[in-house]
Motif scaffolding. Sequence first.
Motif, PDB file in Angstrom:
ATOM      1  N   SER A 285      37.369  40.826  49.953  1.00 35.54           N
ATOM      2  CA  SER A 285      38.010  41.049  48.666  1.00 35.54           C
ATOM      3  C   SER A 285      36.982  41.472  47.626  1.00 35.54           C
ATOM      4  CB  SER A 285      38.708  39.767  48.196  1.00 35.54           C
ATOM      5  OG  SER A 285      39.156  39.906  46.856  1.00 35.54           O
TER       6      SER A 285
ATOM      7  N   GLY B  33      43.180  35.715  51.653  1.00 33.82           N
ATOM      8  CA  GLY B  33      41.838  35.564  52.196  1.00 33.82           C
ATOM      9  C   GLY B  33      41.816  35.617  53.707  1.00 33.82           C
TER      10      GLY B  33
ATOM     11  N   TYR C 283      40.889  35.680  45.988  1.00 28.39           N
ATOM     12  CA  TYR C 283      41.024  36.886  46.801  1.00 28.39           C
ATOM     13  C   TYR C 283      41.990  37.905  46.219  1.00 28.39           C
ATOM     14  CZ  TYR C 283      38.722  33.918  50.227  1.00 28.39           C
ATOM     15  OH  TYR C 283      37.831  33.095  50.857  1.00 28.39           O
TER      16      TYR C 283
END
Length: 258
Positions: free
Chosen positions: A55, A45, A72
């Motif tokens: 993402s 992330g 993510y």
Amino acid sequence: MIEILNPAELDRARATGALVADILQALRGRSVVGANLLDIDRWAGELIADAGARSCYVDYAPSFGRGPFGHYVCTAVNDAVLHGMPRDQTLADGDLLTLDLAVLLDGVAADSAISFVVGDTRPPESVALIDVTERALAAGIAAAGPGARIGDLSHAIGEVLTAAGHAVNTEFGGHGIGSTMHQEPHVSNLGRPGRGYRLRPGLLLALEPWVMADTDELVVDADGWTLRSATGSRTAHSEHTIAVTEDGAEILTLPTRA
């Protein structure tokens, strides 16, 4: 929906692909014995945010999952192979880890997955599983080009997997990609040559052969996402995003640094 990208969009796709590949390599370097899957997700992330991207998984909520995914990156360990939801689990020496990452940058997505063994132990079965998925992926890419059909790619991938003695699950496979992560056409990991959609320059495909050591049957975790081999056997998964060009195919998800 099937998208055909123009040259400017393809340039953006190259940038997205390089970002995905570089993040995966950075995460691989941090995926050492004792690392926690939740930390790997957090690192993903941070790297995505630092690049000004996002993402494709955080808000991902398809019909087959218990969405939204809310993380993510997909982290699949040992008998897990697809959609591995990060959880409070530390990696051990000899674990087979798959990281699957899809990112959207400047309006274009790219998707890639790598499988590797954590630590110093190299179980032969795990090494063989990784090798066969990487060879199958290379075969699928080699079969891609203008005028080829989706079945040609599926056949090339499936020939490698079945020659190694693996049964092939056809529930999940590769896919078109572009302004969104999952698009048509579907690219099965088993198929007949000469069938299906005819490839055109500007088409992006995410090819992703995956296998389980001794079964083609999946089971789903209580989290509603993580897919595992029904027998508890080890698994592997390799994926690249490619662009069909005028004379073949270009791999977009190659790292820019070692």
